[in-house]
Scaffold this motif. Structure first.
Motif, short mmCIF file in Angstrom:
data_model
loop_
_atom_site.label_atom_id
_atom_site.label_comp_id
_atom_site.label_asym_id
_atom_site.label_seq_id
_atom_site.Cartn_x
_atom_site.Cartn_y
_atom_site.Cartn_z
N UNK A 1 -14.92 38.67 48.56
CA UNK A 1 -14.65 38.53 49.93
C UNK A 1 -15.95 37.81 50.70
N UNK A 2 -17.01 37.73 50.04
CA UNK A 2 -18.13 36.77 50.42
C UNK A 2 -18.11 35.43 49.52
N UNK A 3 -17.05 35.17 48.89
CA UNK A 3 -17.02 33.92 48.12
C UNK A 3 -17.82 33.93 46.75
N UNK A 4 -17.98 35.23 45.97
CA UNK A 4 -18.88 35.22 45.02
C UNK A 4 -20.29 34.88 45.19
N UNK A 5 -20.83 35.05 46.35
CA UNK A 5 -22.20 34.72 46.71
C UNK A 5 -22.85 36.18 46.56
N UNK A 6 -23.93 36.17 46.08
CA UNK A 6 -24.93 37.32 46.42
C UNK A 6 -25.89 37.03 47.39
N UNK A 7 -26.25 38.45 48.20
CA UNK A 7 -26.90 38.13 49.31
C UNK A 7 -28.28 39.09 49.11
N UNK A 8 -29.43 38.52 49.34
CA UNK A 8 -30.74 39.33 49.45
C UNK A 8 -31.10 39.83 51.01
N UNK A 9 -30.89 40.84 51.63
CA UNK A 9 -31.01 41.35 52.78
C UNK A 9 -32.35 41.97 53.03
N UNK A 10 -32.86 41.35 54.23
CA UNK A 10 -34.32 41.71 54.66
C UNK A 10 -34.04 42.39 56.15
N UNK A 11 -34.32 43.60 56.28
CA UNK A 11 -34.13 44.34 57.63
C UNK A 11 -35.39 44.63 57.93
N UNK A 12 -35.85 44.14 59.42
CA UNK A 12 -37.02 44.56 59.78
C UNK A 12 -36.74 45.43 61.33
N UNK A 13 -37.33 46.28 61.32
CA UNK A 13 -37.16 47.58 62.35
C UNK A 13 -38.46 47.75 62.92
N UNK A 14 -38.38 48.31 64.59
CA UNK A 14 -39.35 48.93 65.19
C UNK A 14 -40.57 48.18 65.53
N UNK A 15 -40.54 46.87 65.64
CA UNK A 15 -41.66 45.98 65.96
C UNK A 15 -41.49 45.84 67.40
N UNK A 16 -42.95 45.41 68.03
CA UNK A 16 -43.04 45.08 69.35
C UNK A 16 -44.32 44.11 69.69
N UNK A 17 -44.20 43.09 70.25
CA UNK A 17 -43.25 42.39 71.18
C UNK A 17 -41.95 41.71 70.13
N UNK A 18 -41.15 41.29 70.66
CA UNK A 18 -39.97 40.81 70.12
C UNK A 18 -40.26 39.61 69.23
N UNK A 19 -41.33 38.65 69.60
CA UNK A 19 -41.71 37.33 68.61
C UNK A 19 -41.95 37.82 67.21
N UNK A 20 -41.30 37.28 66.37
CA UNK A 20 -41.38 37.51 64.88
C UNK A 20 -40.96 36.27 64.06
N UNK A 21 -41.75 36.23 62.97
CA UNK A 21 -41.41 35.10 62.01
C UNK A 21 -40.95 35.69 60.67
N UNK A 22 -39.91 35.23 60.23
CA UNK A 22 -39.57 35.74 58.74
C UNK A 22 -39.14 34.78 57.85
N UNK A 23 -39.57 34.51 56.77
CA UNK A 23 -39.75 33.48 55.69
C UNK A 23 -39.25 34.10 54.34
N UNK A 24 -38.69 33.23 53.52
CA UNK A 24 -38.38 33.47 52.31
C UNK A 24 -38.95 32.82 51.00
N UNK A 25 -39.45 33.33 50.10
CA UNK A 25 -40.19 32.52 48.77
C UNK A 25 -39.59 33.12 47.43
N UNK A 26 -39.63 32.18 46.41
CA UNK A 26 -39.10 32.55 45.29
C UNK A 26 -40.09 32.44 44.05
N UNK A 27 -39.92 33.10 43.09
CA UNK A 27 -40.60 33.01 41.69
C UNK A 27 -39.92 33.39 40.72
#
Length: 347
Positions: free
Chosen positions: A206-232
């Motif tokens: 269904x997703x075209x044989x792709x894997x997904x790494x999911x990051x869920x962020x919850x319960x923060x205030x105020x709304x402004x937030x920055x999300x980045x990804x890194x790999x090793x």
């Protein structure tokens, strides 16, 4: 002038004086004893003796009161309180908003009063949330309190239990130490730290044989937030930034006023990608440092490698052998048919 003064002297009690009596008059030769400085009830009435030293003590007392008043006037406006310009607090924490007299002087609490007021926005009118003076005390915000023991030592700080997002705003402290007064303000900012979850969503058709790494962020205030990804990788343990394959949705408000957001990293992992570590990095006002959460793709075990590489090759070989066998069998059967037909013709 003494034209309408009332003279007290020997035989004055027998004088029938009918004019107004406004001021007592004493001659320079008369003694202070028996001279009443206040008007009598009736003109010509007998004055009461004044005890010795009363006039002098009254004059000294008046002078002392005048000096005390002048001292109070010179001290008026000299009172000051120390507050914090901006105070950042966490959601659901208990908070003390500071308001102190420098030096922690010992105060007579009977002449001390405190009024705390609050307003949400700068253009709104302030509303009283706590008052104390004399024996009167009132708190309109549940749990708001000023310690009377602390107030005796110049500490009028306001205690607020279990801070909510709606408690943010400007707090004004007005302290009165009769006859002086001072005030100060503190801006209260409420923040909430994010909670994180990280997991891998396996590849499907269904997703075209792709894997997904999911990051869920919850319960923060105020709304402004920055999300980045890194790999090793196994060969290079140093993290490097990922800039492709990232999908981050908008911040969504929760029922309690906080926010949540989801960021996903799409992967088409080759064999060498397994064993790599992917990290979600979150930066927010409530955090002193960025918050990191990592997940490692499982390495391919030898049996998995066999089934991944050798298995398909063996299967392909079997298919080829089967096809050749079918083709060879067909040729043999065709040859047998031709031979049988030739024998029939000879008969």
């Amino acid at each position: 002038m003494t034209s309408q003064s009332c003279q007290r002297g020997p035989g004055s009690a027998h004088t029938n004086y009918k004019g107004p009596c406004r001021t007592a008059f004493c001659s320079h030769t008369s003694s202070l004893r028996g001279c009443n400085l206040e008007p009598p009830n009736r003109c010509g009435g007998q004055s009461k003796p004044v005890p010795p030293g009363t006039v002098g003590s009254s004059w000294v007392t008046g002078l002392l009161r005048m000096l005390l008043l002048l001292w109070y006037m010179s001290m008026a406006g000299g009172l000051e309180v120390k507050t914090t310009e901006t105070q950042t607090v966490f959601l659901h924490d208990n908070v003390t908003v500071p308001c102190k007299i420098p030096g922690s002087p010992h105060l007579n609490i009977t002449i001390v009063g405190i009024i705390w007021s609050w307003k949400k926005e700068r253009n709104e009118s302030a509303a009283s949330i706590y008052q104390f003076y004399g024996s009167y005390r009132e708190a309109t915000r549940p749990g708001a309190n000023v310690s009377l023991l602390g107030l005796e030592w110049g500490d009028a700080s306001l205690y607020l239990p279990r801070i909510e997002l709606s408690d943010a705003g400007e707090y004004r402290c007005k302290l009165v130490v009769t006859p002086q007064q001072a005030e100060g303000t503190t801006r209260l900012d409420v923040v909430a730290s994010p909670a994180m979850k990280l997991f891998v969503k396996p590849a499907t058709e269904r997703n075209g044989e792709e894997e997904f790494v999911i990051c869920k962020v919850d319960g923060f205030y105020p709304a402004a937030i920055d999300i980045k990804w890194e790999e090793s990788t196994l060969n290079d343990p140093h993290f490097r930034a990922i800039t492709e394959g990232i999908i981050t949705g908008p911040a969504v408000r929760n029922d309690d006023g906080t926010f949540s957001v989801t960021s996903s990293l799409a992967l088409k992992p080759a064999l060498e990608d397994h064993g790599n570590t992917f990290t979600c990095v979150v930066s927010h006002r409530s955090l002193l440092d960025s918050k990191r959460l990592s997940v490692t793709l499982p390495e391919k075990r030898p049996m998995e490698i066999y089934f991944t590489i050798v298995g398909p090759c063996v299967l392909l070989g079997l298919v080829i052998v089967y096809c050749l066998w079918r083709w060879g069998s067909g040729r043999v059967r065709q040859g047998n048919k031709d031979l049988w037909a030739a024998e029939m013709m000879l008969l």
